[in-house]
Design a protein around this motif. Structure first.
Motif, PDB file in Angstrom:
ATOM      1  N   THR A  31       0.834  -1.190   0.000  1.00 16.08           N
ATOM      2  CA  THR A  31       0.000   0.000   0.000  1.00 16.08           C
ATOM      3  C   THR A  31       0.876   1.250   0.000  1.00 16.08           C
ATOM      4  O   THR A  31       1.858   1.337   0.732  1.00 16.08           O
ATOM      5  CB  THR A  31      -0.934   0.018   1.224  1.00 16.08           C
ATOM      6  OG1 THR A  31      -0.155  -0.150   2.426  1.00 16.08           O
ATOM      7  CG2 THR A  31      -1.957  -1.093   1.128  1.00 16.08           C
ATOM      8  N   ILE A  32       0.485   2.201  -0.834  1.00 16.24           N
ATOM      9  CA  ILE A  32       1.249   3.433  -1.020  1.00 16.24           C
ATOM     10  C   ILE A  32       0.278   4.605  -0.952  1.00 16.24           C
ATOM     11  O   ILE A  32      -0.741   4.615  -1.654  1.00 16.24           O
ATOM     12  CB  ILE A  32       1.966   3.430  -2.380  1.00 16.24           C
ATOM     13  CG1 ILE A  32       2.956   2.260  -2.465  1.00 16.24           C
ATOM     14  CG2 ILE A  32       2.679   4.759  -2.630  1.00 16.24           C
ATOM     15  CD1 ILE A  32       3.428   1.949  -3.866  1.00 16.24           C
ATOM     16  N   SER A  78      -1.279  11.403   9.562  1.00 17.89           N
ATOM     17  CA  SER A  78      -2.692  11.253   9.242  1.00 17.89           C
ATOM     18  C   SER A  78      -3.055   9.772   9.259  1.00 17.89           C
ATOM     19  O   SER A  78      -2.179   8.906   9.146  1.00 17.89           O
ATOM     20  CB  SER A  78      -2.993  11.848   7.866  1.00 17.89           C
ATOM     21  OG  SER A  78      -2.331  11.114   6.844  1.00 17.89           O
ATOM     22  N   PRO A  79      -4.337   9.447   9.397  1.00 13.79           N
ATOM     23  CA  PRO A  79      -4.731   8.040   9.449  1.00 13.79           C
ATOM     24  C   PRO A  79      -4.320   7.236   8.219  1.00 13.79           C
ATOM     25  O   PRO A  79      -3.917   6.075   8.337  1.00 13.79           O
ATOM     26  CB  PRO A  79      -6.256   8.118   9.580  1.00 13.79           C
ATOM     27  CG  PRO A  79      -6.513   9.427  10.227  1.00 13.79           C
ATOM     28  CD  PRO A  79      -5.467  10.352   9.689  1.00 13.79           C
ATOM     29  N   VAL A  80      -4.418   7.828   7.036  1.00 12.34           N
ATOM     30  CA  VAL A  80      -4.017   7.105   5.822  1.00 12.34           C
ATOM     31  C   VAL A  80      -2.520   6.868   5.820  1.00 12.34           C
ATOM     32  O   VAL A  80      -2.049   5.742   5.581  1.00 12.34           O
ATOM     33  CB  VAL A  80      -4.462   7.869   4.561  1.00 12.34           C
ATOM     34  CG1 VAL A  80      -3.844   7.235   3.315  1.00 12.34           C
ATOM     35  CG2 VAL A  80      -5.982   7.880   4.446  1.00 12.34           C
ATOM     36  N   ALA A  81      -1.744   7.909   6.109  1.00 17.34           N
ATOM     37  CA  ALA A  81      -0.285   7.764   6.108  1.00 17.34           C
ATOM     38  C   ALA A  81       0.176   6.741   7.145  1.00 17.34           C
ATOM     39  O   ALA A  81       1.127   5.987   6.908  1.00 17.34           O
ATOM     40  CB  ALA A  81       0.372   9.112   6.359  1.00 17.34           C
ATOM     41  N   ASP A  82      -0.508   6.699   8.281  1.00 16.99           N
ATOM     42  CA  ASP A  82      -0.116   5.776   9.348  1.00 16.99           C
ATOM     43  C   ASP A  82      -0.397   4.314   8.996  1.00 16.99           C
ATOM     44  O   ASP A  82       0.231   3.417   9.563  1.00 16.99           O
ATOM     45  CB  ASP A  82      -0.859   6.126  10.643  1.00 16.99           C
ATOM     46  CG  ASP A  82      -0.372   7.426  11.261  1.00 16.99           C
ATOM     47  OD1 ASP A  82       0.727   7.888  10.883  1.00 16.99           O
ATOM     48  OD2 ASP A  82      -1.097   7.982  12.108  1.00 16.99           O
ATOM     49  N   ARG A  83      -1.331   4.069   8.071  1.00 14.84           N
ATOM     50  CA  ARG A  83      -1.757   2.704   7.791  1.00 14.84           C
ATOM     51  C   ARG A  83      -1.012   2.050   6.627  1.00 14.84           C
ATOM     52  O   ARG A  83      -1.123   0.835   6.446  1.00 14.84           O
ATOM     53  CB  ARG A  83      -3.262   2.684   7.472  1.00 14.84           C
ATOM     54  CG  ARG A  83      -4.179   2.792   8.687  1.00 14.84           C
ATOM     55  CD  ARG A  83      -5.612   3.020   8.214  1.00 14.84           C
ATOM     56  NE  ARG A  83      -6.612   2.781   9.244  1.00 14.84           N
ATOM     57  CZ  ARG A  83      -6.942   3.624  10.192  1.00 14.84           C
ATOM     58  NH1 ARG A  83      -6.302   4.784  10.278  1.00 14.84           N
ATOM     59  NH2 ARG A  83      -7.883   3.335  11.071  1.00 14.84           N
ATOM     60  N   VAL A  84      -0.304   2.817   5.795  1.00 17.55           N
ATOM     61  CA  VAL A  84       0.255   2.269   4.559  1.00 17.55           C
ATOM     62  C   VAL A  84       1.717   1.866   4.731  1.00 17.55           C
ATOM     63  O   VAL A  84       2.374   2.198   5.721  1.00 17.55           O
ATOM     64  CB  VAL A  84       0.132   3.282   3.404  1.00 17.55           C
ATOM     65  CG1 VAL A  84      -1.325   3.558   3.093  1.00 17.55           C
ATOM     66  CG2 VAL A  84       0.876   4.575   3.715  1.00 17.55           C
ATOM     67  N   ASP A  85       2.224   1.143   3.722  1.00 14.26           N
ATOM     68  CA  ASP A  85       3.622   0.717   3.743  1.00 14.26           C
ATOM     69  C   ASP A  85       4.564   1.846   3.364  1.00 14.26           C
ATOM     70  O   ASP A  85       5.674   1.953   3.901  1.00 14.26           O
ATOM     71  CB  ASP A  85       3.821  -0.449   2.768  1.00 14.26           C
ATOM     72  CG  ASP A  85       2.985  -1.661   3.130  1.00 14.26           C
ATOM     73  OD1 ASP A  85       2.946  -2.004   4.325  1.00 14.26           O
ATOM     74  OD2 ASP A  85       2.358  -2.256   2.225  1.00 14.26           O
ATOM     75  N   VAL A 102       4.858   6.168   1.765  1.00 14.59           N
ATOM     76  CA  VAL A 102       4.179   7.453   1.577  1.00 14.59           C
ATOM     77  C   VAL A 102       4.973   8.327   0.611  1.00 14.59           C
ATOM     78  O   VAL A 102       6.194   8.483   0.762  1.00 14.59           O
ATOM     79  CB  VAL A 102       4.013   8.201   2.917  1.00 14.59           C
ATOM     80  CG1 VAL A 102       3.411   9.592   2.685  1.00 14.59           C
ATOM     81  CG2 VAL A 102       3.148   7.399   3.875  1.00 14.59           C
ATOM     82  N   LEU A 103       4.266   8.876  -0.380  1.00 15.19           N
ATOM     83  CA  LEU A 103       4.807   9.972  -1.180  1.00 15.19           C
ATOM     84  C   LEU A 103       4.205  11.238  -0.584  1.00 15.19           C
ATOM     85  O   LEU A 103       3.040  11.553  -0.807  1.00 15.19           O
ATOM     86  CB  LEU A 103       4.425   9.816  -2.653  1.00 15.19           C
ATOM     87  CG  LEU A 103       4.845  10.954  -3.584  1.00 15.19           C
ATOM     88  CD1 LEU A 103       6.354  11.183  -3.547  1.00 15.19           C
ATOM     89  CD2 LEU A 103       4.372  10.702  -5.015  1.00 15.19           C
ATOM     90  N   LEU A 104       5.006  11.938   0.196  1.00 15.02           N
ATOM     91  CA  LEU A 104       4.512  13.085   0.959  1.00 15.02           C
ATOM     92  C   LEU A 104       4.697  14.364   0.159  1.00 15.02           C
ATOM     93  O   LEU A 104       5.817  14.732  -0.210  1.00 15.02           O
ATOM     94  CB  LEU A 104       5.262  13.182   2.292  1.00 15.02           C
ATOM     95  CG  LEU A 104       4.828  14.310   3.225  1.00 15.02           C
ATOM     96  CD1 LEU A 104       3.369  14.134   3.660  1.00 15.02           C
ATOM     97  CD2 LEU A 104       5.743  14.371   4.440  1.00 15.02           C
ATOM     98  N   LEU A 105       3.581  15.047  -0.074  1.00 10.89           N
ATOM     99  CA  LEU A 105       3.589  16.321  -0.799  1.00 10.89           C
ATOM    100  C   LEU A 105       3.104  17.426   0.131  1.00 10.89           C
ATOM    101  O   LEU A 105       2.220  18.213  -0.211  1.00 10.89           O
ATOM    102  CB  LEU A 105       2.705  16.233  -2.043  1.00 10.89           C
ATOM    103  CG  LEU A 105       3.015  15.103  -3.026  1.00 10.89           C
ATOM    104  CD1 LEU A 105       2.080  15.169  -4.228  1.00 10.89           C
ATOM    105  CD2 LEU A 105       4.472  15.154  -3.467  1.00 10.89           C
ATOM    106  N   ASP A 106       3.693  17.499   1.321  1.00 13.35           N
ATOM    107  CA  ASP A 106       3.238  18.475   2.309  1.00 13.35           C
ATOM    108  C   ASP A 106       3.442  19.911   1.852  1.00 13.35           C
ATOM    109  O   ASP A 106       2.662  20.802   2.207  1.00 13.35           O
ATOM    110  CB  ASP A 106       3.915  18.232   3.657  1.00 13.35           C
ATOM    111  CG  ASP A 106       5.426  18.084   3.571  1.00 13.35           C
ATOM    112  OD1 ASP A 106       5.978  18.039   2.450  1.00 13.35           O
ATOM    113  OD2 ASP A 106       6.072  17.994   4.634  1.00 13.35           O
TER     114      ASP A 106
END
Length: 293
Positions: A106-107, A115-122, A124-128
């Motif tokens: 999961t990406i 965030s809940p989505v970021a915490d759950r995945v393998d 992250v492509l972070l575009l903060d």
């Protein structure tokens, strides 16, 4: 100047930062050569998913499906699932993520690290740096697709300069006369057409539609008249503009890269909102993220 206007105008700088700081990570997480990939999102992110899926398959990296996170989809033994969520809090995206089979990579592509989505995945492509305060998304979606195109092998290095020049020009659209806005696209730009139409509805509460370009003559053309603007995002089939113009509609054919066209479509949504006395930063009935109880 509204907050949304400032965020639209910031896109050239944001795109440069994305290419300088996130290209390697985007290539690592978005190409996945030979893997079967599902891309999920809601609202704007669902349109991004459609565009990305078309781009990845066209580039030859493997089978790529796009779906609404809020709708059931048939499981096809995917190797990886990419979840698009600017806020990382959208309930339907979280529910879809929690329902995935074990062992599937999961990406997440998100603007919020914690965030809940970021915490759950393998991964992250972070575009903060592309995240936004406005309810209406503008620079986050264009930044993601810019990075995706670069990762998939397109030369997009000149797009920040092209966008900067285009955004400095007047829109040259009569917002007083026009009340019906149609966006057409083909292949990966159909997702952009859907997103452009959504911006009109969100920011300006105006009548907007979107279609695959060549399907427009198969019925929807009947609604077009002198109050209509029909904007073709991407290459136009040679006979289509003339067929539309015969209805009395104004036709706008792309003169820039499709992402730059989308940025200008975002500007139009804000201009229509201003003409109608509306606040494009805070559309009625909408919030920055859908979080269900």
């Amino acid at each position: 100047m509204t907050l949304t206007s400032r965020e639209i105008a910031s896109q050239p700088a944001i795109w440069r930062e994305a290419l300088e700081t996130r290209s390697a990570r985007a290539t690592e997480l978005l190409t996945l050569p030979g893997q079967r990939v599902l891309v999920l999102g809601c609202g704007t992110s669902a349109y991004l998913a459609e565009s990305f899926a078309a781009l990845r398959e066209r580039a030859g990296f493997g089978m790529t499906d796009a779906a609404y996170a809020s709708e059931p989809w048939p499981w096809r033994d995917y190797d990886a699932v990419v979840l698009l969520s600017r806020s990382g809090t959208t309930t339907e995206v979280i529910d879809a993520l929690d329902a995935l089979p074990e062992g599937v990579r999961t990406i997440a592509v998100t603007g919020v690290a914690d965030s809940p989505v970021a915490d759950r995945v393998d991964d992250v492509l972070l575009l903060d740096f592309a995240d936004e305060e406005s309810v209406v998304q503008t620079r986050f979606p264009t930044t993601f697709l810019l990075l995706a195109r670069a990762a998939l092998g397109e030369d997009v290095a000149g797009l920040p300069d092209e966008a900067e020049a285009a955004l400095a020009l007047p829109l040259d659209v009569d917002t007083e006369r026009l009340s019906h806005f149609v966006y057409l696209g083909s292949g990966w730009t159909h997702g952009l057409a859907q997103e452009a139409a959504l911006k009109i509805r969100e920011a300006a509460q105006a009548w907007s539609e979107s279609y695959p370009a060549l399907d427009y003559r198969h019925g929807p053309l009947a609604v077009a008249d002198e109050r209509s603007l029909v904007w073709i995002i991407g290459p136009a089939e040679p006979s289509l503009p003339a067929d539309i113009e015969r209805t009395g509609a104004t036709v706008r054919v792309s003169t820039h890269d499709p992402l730059v066209e989308l940025a200008n479509a975002q500007r139009l949504a804000v201009a229509i909102a201003a003409h109608r006395g509306l606040d494009p930063d805070n559309p009625r009935h909408l919030t920055r993220s859908i979080v269900l109880g």
